[in-house]
Design a protein around this motif. Structure first.
Motif, mmCIF file in Angstrom:
data_model
loop_
_atom_site.group_PDB
_atom_site.id
_atom_site.type_symbol
_atom_site.label_atom_id
_atom_site.label_comp_id
_atom_site.label_asym_id
_atom_site.label_seq_id
_atom_site.Cartn_x
_atom_site.Cartn_y
_atom_site.Cartn_z
ATOM 1 N N PHE A 67 14.903 50.986 25.405
ATOM 2 C CA PHE A 67 15.509 49.761 25.916
ATOM 3 C C PHE A 67 15.715 48.786 24.768
ATOM 4 O O PHE A 67 14.765 48.347 24.127
ATOM 5 C CB PHE A 67 14.629 49.149 27.015
ATOM 6 N N ARG A 68 16.969 48.449 24.495
ATOM 7 C CA ARG A 68 17.319 47.639 23.319
ATOM 8 C C ARG A 68 17.623 46.178 23.650
ATOM 9 O O ARG A 68 18.116 45.454 22.799
ATOM 10 C CB ARG A 68 18.535 48.242 22.612
ATOM 11 N N GLY A 74 15.983 43.846 34.243
ATOM 12 C CA GLY A 74 16.292 44.059 35.660
ATOM 13 C C GLY A 74 17.555 44.878 35.859
ATOM 14 O O GLY A 74 17.595 45.778 36.704
ATOM 15 N N LEU A 75 18.596 44.591 35.091
ATOM 16 C CA LEU A 75 19.839 45.352 35.208
ATOM 17 C C LEU A 75 19.638 46.788 34.729
ATOM 18 O O LEU A 75 20.118 47.733 35.356
ATOM 19 C CB LEU A 75 20.958 44.677 34.417
ATOM 20 N N TRP A 76 18.914 46.975 33.639
ATOM 21 C CA TRP A 76 18.616 48.311 33.119
ATOM 22 C C TRP A 76 17.840 49.126 34.154
ATOM 23 O O TRP A 76 18.169 50.267 34.438
ATOM 24 C CB TRP A 76 17.834 48.170 31.812
ATOM 25 N N ILE A 80 18.798 52.567 36.586
ATOM 26 C CA ILE A 80 17.934 53.745 36.738
ATOM 27 C C ILE A 80 17.721 54.038 38.219
ATOM 28 O O ILE A 80 17.831 55.187 38.665
ATOM 29 C CB ILE A 80 16.576 53.541 36.020
ATOM 30 N N VAL A 81 17.430 53.002 39.011
ATOM 31 C CA VAL A 81 17.189 53.168 40.451
ATOM 32 C C VAL A 81 18.442 53.708 41.143
ATOM 33 O O VAL A 81 18.353 54.645 41.952
ATOM 34 C CB VAL A 81 16.729 51.831 41.094
ATOM 35 N N VAL A 82 19.594 53.128 40.845
ATOM 36 C CA VAL A 82 20.839 53.586 41.463
ATOM 37 C C VAL A 82 21.102 55.045 41.087
ATOM 38 O O VAL A 82 21.425 55.873 41.939
ATOM 39 C CB VAL A 82 22.029 52.681 41.066
#
Length: 186
Positions: A67-68, A74-76, A80-82
């Motif tokens: 994660f950069r 939250g968007l990252w 992943i969840v989607v």
């Protein structure tokens, strides 16, 4: 050099990257409810949504070094969840119907003066959405509730943009039928 996106939980993310279990727990506490809702709206089953939530956080924490901060945590995490939710649906062998071009209908914006009435209607619509066939529910959820456009939905679900639009229109019609059957006017 790439610009980093600083969000309000930047320090927690940095601490989590450094191995702080307390920071990881705090990120989980901050995001778990919202991410559970995202997964549930897509898969339509709370037990499966809970599994997706746990798998998504595990994946995120294991890949935290990747994660950069080019976006918010939250968007990252939501991506992943989607993605994991869609993968579950694919495992269910969800069938998508390719269809010809359909003219889009305009959705009239109606002002509702009473906020509690609006919240009640939203709750009824969300409840009625549970009755939609899986493919319809996924597209309408991604479009209306998660804010993806049809091109993005097409990429996520590996369908054409046109199929996404058509599924959305069909979902809208079916949802309208369900609401009418229940005596709920939109």
């Amino acid at each position: 050099m790439e610009a980093l996106y600083i969000d309000k939980h930047y320090n927690l993310v940095v601490e989590c990257k450094q191995g702080s279990k307390k920071a990881c727990y705090e990120l989980y506490r901050l995001y778990s409810k919202a991410m559970l809702n995202v997964a549930f709206r897509i898969v339509g089953n709370i037990a499966e949504a809970e599994d997706i939530l746990q798998e998504s956080f595990l994946h995120a924490f294991n890949k935290m070094s990747d994660f950069r901060q080019e976006t918010t945590f939250g968007l990252w995490l939501k991506q992943i969840v989607v993605s994991r939710s869609i993968n579950l649906l694919r495992k269910r062998k969800m069938a998508w119907a390719e269809v010809e071009d359909v003219e889009l209908e305009n959705i009239a914006d109606e002002e509702i003066e009473d906020d509690s009435e609006q919240q009640y209607k939203v709750a009824q619509i969300k409840e009625a959405m549970k009755e939609l066939p899986e493919g319809y529910r996924v597209v309408i959820s991604l479009y209306l509730l998660e804010g993806y456009d049809h091109e993005e939905i097409g990429q996520i679900l590996n369908i054409s943009e046109n199929t996404s639009r058509t599924q959305f229109l069909r979902a809208k019609r079916k949802l309208s039928e369900i609401l009418s059957r229940k005596g709920i006017t939109s």
